[in-house]
Design a protein around this motif. Structure first.
Motif, PDB file in Angstrom:
ATOM      1  N   PRO A  16      -7.732   8.542 -11.207  1.00  0.00           N
ATOM      2  CA  PRO A  16      -8.551   7.331 -11.340  1.00  0.00           C
ATOM      3  C   PRO A  16      -8.962   6.745  -9.985  1.00  0.00           C
ATOM      4  N   SER A  17     -10.085   6.065  -9.961  1.00  0.00           N
ATOM      5  CA  SER A  17     -10.540   5.433  -8.725  1.00  0.00           C
ATOM      6  C   SER A  17      -9.617   4.269  -8.384  1.00  0.00           C
ATOM      7  N   GLY A  18      -9.591   3.918  -7.113  1.00  0.00           N
ATOM      8  CA  GLY A  18      -8.822   2.766  -6.667  1.00  0.00           C
ATOM      9  C   GLY A  18      -7.373   3.031  -6.313  1.00  0.00           C
ATOM     10  N   SER A  98      -9.495   2.100   3.419  1.00  0.00           N
ATOM     11  CA  SER A  98     -10.280   2.181   2.193  1.00  0.00           C
ATOM     12  C   SER A  98     -11.787   2.178   2.452  1.00  0.00           C
ATOM     13  N   SER A  99     -12.244   1.679   3.593  1.00  0.00           N
ATOM     14  CA  SER A  99     -13.691   1.670   3.855  1.00  0.00           C
ATOM     15  C   SER A  99     -14.200   3.024   4.352  1.00  0.00           C
ATOM     16  N   LEU A 129     -11.095   9.235  -3.640  1.00  0.00           N
ATOM     17  CA  LEU A 129     -10.359  10.404  -4.118  1.00  0.00           C
ATOM     18  C   LEU A 129     -10.331  10.409  -5.646  1.00  0.00           C
ATOM     19  N   THR A 130     -10.786  11.510  -6.257  1.00  0.00           N
ATOM     20  CA  THR A 130     -10.771  11.628  -7.715  1.00  0.00           C
ATOM     21  C   THR A 130     -10.215  12.957  -8.209  1.00  0.00           C
ATOM     22  N   TYR A 150       0.499   8.703  -9.091  1.00  0.00           N
ATOM     23  CA  TYR A 150      -0.324   7.910  -8.184  1.00  0.00           C
ATOM     24  C   TYR A 150      -0.130   6.424  -8.434  1.00  0.00           C
ATOM     25  N   LEU A 151      -0.468   5.649  -7.405  1.00  0.00           N
ATOM     26  CA  LEU A 151      -0.430   4.189  -7.474  1.00  0.00           C
ATOM     27  C   LEU A 151      -1.779   3.666  -7.034  1.00  0.00           C
TER      28      LEU A 151
END
Length: 151
Positions: A16-18, A98-99, A129-130, A150-151
């Protein structure tokens, strides 16, 4: 999602994104070729990225021997495995920026309970990342399983 291995690759395509941390867990994974290594490549919505990796792996044996290798096309884990050797360990990959989608990571594992395998890595992706793919350097996976968290 655990992948039991009997092929030349394992892909995790629904990350998942984020997320800010990815852990790849290897449980007694082995390959069919001598001098094997497992190769990880990360990707985003545009696909798996095949260049731009900063990766250095080392194998420490019981007779003060260190074998090192590095590559820019993938992350190497379990360098110097022989056919049927088993690798157990974790690769921890964390989001540094993250940017710029800049990730750093390390792996610590054991080879056949008598050798130590270390990896240091970094990779700036083109977006979030996906996905992740893991392949062998030559043959096929013939034993073990790989899981991610993942977190």
């Amino acid at each position: 999602p655990t992948r039991t291995l009997r092929s030349s690759s394992a892909t995790f395509s629904s990350i998942p994104s984020g997320i800010t941390m990815l852990v790849v867990m290897f449980s007694e994974v082995s390959g069919s070729e001598s001098q094997e290594q497992f190769r990880l490549q990360f990707g985003d919505s545009g696909g798996i990225e095949t260049s731009g990796y900063l990766s250095l792996g080392a194998k420490v044996t019981g007779s003060p021997t260190i074998i090192m290798d590095g590559d820019a096309d993938y992350v190497s884990v379990g360098s110097g495995l022989g056919a049927g050797d088993k690798y157990t360990g974790n690769l921890i990959f964390t989001l540094k920026n993250s940017s710029t989608f800049d990730w750093v990571g390390h792996a610590v594992g054991r080879l056949n309970a008598v050798e130590l395998s270390l990896t240091m890595t970094g990779k700036a992706l083109s977006s979030e990342l996906t996905q992740l793919t893991i392949t062998t350097s030559g043959g096929t996976f013939d034993y073990g399983s790989i899981n991610i968290s993942y977190l």
